[in-house]
Design a protein around this motif. Sequence first.
Motif, PDB file in Angstrom:
ATOM      1  N   VAL A 179       1.425  -3.561   3.704  1.00  0.00           N
ATOM      2  CA  VAL A 179       2.598  -2.687   3.645  1.00  0.00           C
ATOM      3  C   VAL A 179       3.232  -2.783   2.259  1.00  0.00           C
ATOM      4  CG1 VAL A 179       4.071  -4.511   4.609  1.00  0.00           C
ATOM      5  CG2 VAL A 179       4.827  -2.138   4.694  1.00  0.00           C
ATOM      6  N   LEU A 180       3.599  -1.630   1.742  1.00  0.00           N
ATOM      7  CA  LEU A 180       4.327  -1.541   0.479  1.00  0.00           C
ATOM      8  C   LEU A 180       5.790  -1.308   0.798  1.00  0.00           C
ATOM      9  CD1 LEU A 180       4.529  -1.188  -2.631  1.00  0.00           C
ATOM     10  CD2 LEU A 180       4.011   1.240  -2.270  1.00  0.00           C
ATOM     11  N   VAL A 181       6.653  -2.184   0.311  1.00  0.00           N
ATOM     12  CA  VAL A 181       8.083  -2.097   0.575  1.00  0.00           C
ATOM     13  C   VAL A 181       8.785  -1.581  -0.681  1.00  0.00           C
ATOM     14  CG1 VAL A 181      10.156  -3.338   1.257  1.00  0.00           C
ATOM     15  CG2 VAL A 181       7.936  -4.019   2.199  1.00  0.00           C
ATOM     16  N   LEU A 182       9.471  -0.455  -0.541  1.00  0.00           N
ATOM     17  CA  LEU A 182      10.208   0.129  -1.654  1.00  0.00           C
ATOM     18  C   LEU A 182      11.698  -0.072  -1.430  1.00  0.00           C
ATOM     19  CD1 LEU A 182       8.290   3.510  -2.120  1.00  0.00           C
ATOM     20  CD2 LEU A 182       7.940   1.354  -3.331  1.00  0.00           C
ATOM     21  N   VAL A 183      12.356  -0.656  -2.410  1.00  0.00           N
ATOM     22  CA  VAL A 183      13.802  -0.902  -2.325  1.00  0.00           C
ATOM     23  C   VAL A 183      14.485  -0.191  -3.482  1.00  0.00           C
ATOM     24  CG1 VAL A 183      13.553  -3.097  -1.108  1.00  0.00           C
ATOM     25  CG2 VAL A 183      13.522  -3.063  -3.609  1.00  0.00           C
ATOM     26  N   LEU A 189       2.253 -13.242  -0.472  1.00  0.00           N
ATOM     27  CA  LEU A 189       1.562 -12.481   0.568  1.00  0.00           C
ATOM     28  C   LEU A 189       0.641 -11.457  -0.083  1.00  0.00           C
ATOM     29  CD1 LEU A 189       4.549 -11.871   3.010  1.00  0.00           C
ATOM     30  CD2 LEU A 189       2.718 -13.560   3.248  1.00  0.00           C
ATOM     31  N   PRO A 190      -0.685 -11.576   0.123  1.00  0.00           N
ATOM     32  CA  PRO A 190      -1.614 -10.676  -0.566  1.00  0.00           C
ATOM     33  C   PRO A 190      -1.546  -9.233  -0.096  1.00  0.00           C
ATOM     34  CG  PRO A 190      -2.785 -12.046   1.024  1.00  0.00           C
ATOM     35  CD  PRO A 190      -1.375 -12.560   0.975  1.00  0.00           C
ATOM     36  N   HIS A 191      -1.061  -9.003   1.140  1.00  0.00           N
ATOM     37  CA  HIS A 191      -1.052  -7.656   1.696  1.00  0.00           C
ATOM     38  C   HIS A 191       0.356  -7.060   1.777  1.00  0.00           C
ATOM     39  CE1 HIS A 191      -5.217  -8.299   2.515  1.00  0.00           C
ATOM     40  NE2 HIS A 191      -4.970  -9.287   3.332  1.00  0.00           N
ATOM     41  N   VAL A 192       1.295  -7.681   1.055  1.00  0.00           N
ATOM     42  CA  VAL A 192       2.668  -7.171   1.026  1.00  0.00           C
ATOM     43  C   VAL A 192       3.114  -7.108  -0.430  1.00  0.00           C
ATOM     44  CG1 VAL A 192       5.061  -7.537   1.719  1.00  0.00           C
ATOM     45  CG2 VAL A 192       3.209  -8.135   3.292  1.00  0.00           C
ATOM     46  N   SER A 198      -0.429   1.868  -6.184  1.00  0.00           N
ATOM     47  CA  SER A 198       0.145   1.124  -5.060  1.00  0.00           C
ATOM     48  C   SER A 198       0.368   2.031  -3.855  1.00  0.00           C
ATOM     49  CB  SER A 198       1.474   0.472  -5.473  1.00  0.00           C
ATOM     50  OG  SER A 198       1.273  -0.479  -6.491  1.00  0.00           O
ATOM     51  N   LEU A 199       0.802   3.257  -4.089  1.00  0.00           N
ATOM     52  CA  LEU A 199       1.026   4.194  -2.986  1.00  0.00           C
ATOM     53  C   LEU A 199      -0.274   4.518  -2.257  1.00  0.00           C
ATOM     54  CD1 LEU A 199       3.534   6.712  -4.629  1.00  0.00           C
ATOM     55  CD2 LEU A 199       4.041   5.031  -2.847  1.00  0.00           C
ATOM     56  N   VAL A 200      -1.358   4.622  -2.998  1.00  0.00           N
ATOM     57  CA  VAL A 200      -2.658   4.935  -2.394  1.00  0.00           C
ATOM     58  C   VAL A 200      -3.280   3.700  -1.756  1.00  0.00           C
ATOM     59  CG1 VAL A 200      -4.993   5.711  -2.914  1.00  0.00           C
ATOM     60  CG2 VAL A 200      -3.069   6.857  -3.966  1.00  0.00           C
ATOM     61  N   ARG A 201      -3.021   2.548  -2.342  1.00  0.00           N
ATOM     62  CA  ARG A 201      -3.692   1.315  -1.918  1.00  0.00           C
ATOM     63  C   ARG A 201      -3.248   0.822  -0.545  1.00  0.00           C
ATOM     64  NH1 ARG A 201      -1.950  -4.402  -4.583  1.00  0.00           N
ATOM     65  NH2 ARG A 201      -2.860  -5.781  -3.020  1.00  0.00           N
ATOM     66  N   PHE A 202      -1.941   0.869  -0.256  1.00  0.00           N
ATOM     67  CA  PHE A 202      -1.430   0.261   0.968  1.00  0.00           C
ATOM     68  C   PHE A 202      -1.496   1.234   2.140  1.00  0.00           C
ATOM     69  CE2 PHE A 202       0.351  -2.501  -2.237  1.00  0.00           C
ATOM     70  CZ  PHE A 202       0.276  -3.755  -1.642  1.00  0.00           C
ATOM     71  N   PRO A 203      -1.902   0.737   3.315  1.00  0.00           N
ATOM     72  CA  PRO A 203      -1.987   1.613   4.497  1.00  0.00           C
ATOM     73  C   PRO A 203      -0.629   2.147   4.941  1.00  0.00           C
ATOM     74  CG  PRO A 203      -3.214  -0.433   4.851  1.00  0.00           C
ATOM     75  CD  PRO A 203      -2.404  -0.611   3.608  1.00  0.00           C
ATOM     76  N   GLN A 204       0.428   1.356   4.742  1.00  0.00           N
ATOM     77  CA  GLN A 204       1.757   1.751   5.187  1.00  0.00           C
ATOM     78  C   GLN A 204       2.758   1.566   4.054  1.00  0.00           C
ATOM     79  OE1 GLN A 204       2.372   3.120   8.110  1.00  0.00           O
ATOM     80  NE2 GLN A 204       0.307   2.815   8.920  1.00  0.00           N
ATOM     81  N   VAL A 205       3.743   2.462   4.013  1.00  0.00           N
ATOM     82  CA  VAL A 205       4.814   2.381   3.018  1.00  0.00           C
ATOM     83  C   VAL A 205       6.143   2.374   3.760  1.00  0.00           C
ATOM     84  CG1 VAL A 205       5.923   3.460   1.040  1.00  0.00           C
ATOM     85  CG2 VAL A 205       3.437   3.585   1.292  1.00  0.00           C
TER      86      VAL A 205
END
Length: 208
Positions: free
Chosen positions: A153-157, A171-174, A186-193
């Motif tokens: 998951v990509l977290v945008l703040v 965390l390798p997947h966060v 990053s937007l393309v790489r992560f399954p969820q945003v």
Amino acid sequence: MEIKLIDKNGKPAKAGLAVSETTFGREFNEALVHQVVVAYQANARTATRAQLTRAEVTHTTKKPWNQKGTGRARAGMSSSTIWRGGGRAFPNTPDENFSHKINRKAYRAGVRSILSELVRQERLVAVEEFAVDTPKTKQLVEKIKNLGYNEGVLVLVDQFDENLYLSARNLPHVLVLEAQYVDPVSLVRFPQVLATTGAVKKLEEILA
């Protein structure tokens, strides 16, 4: 238009978050997105390889054997590019330039296209707030699981949160990013945003 909005416990809000059609409602332009992603990756490359030319390898100028009479092909010196231990014809150099030029308007249009496709695929969700009290990785993992995310998951703040950054860096997947530093890879790489409402508004301002 609206995108899905959840509260801090992962429950859907009564109404979605109203967003700009210009930023989150564009058609998907695959060719442009490919160009933007390739350019971003190419511009991040640095030349770290150095190979030797014919002049730079250790060699002698003595002719290996006579020009005629041996039955072998003609050879001038051991630095030939077709010889083992010889120089490279077109060597890589430390000052090699890998950059790709892309216009600012095209780059922004590509990012808008990616965001719009994420919305259509329901991979982009807005959250009212997202923070941790202390810089604890375990606490962040539990918070992400409570929101229903088990994969990357990509977290945008909207602004830098030190506790959130320190909790996620192992965390390798966060990945936690400020909205102003979001990138197409990053937007393309992560399954969820997962984006905070403030980050969504920030994206609209930047990409308008």
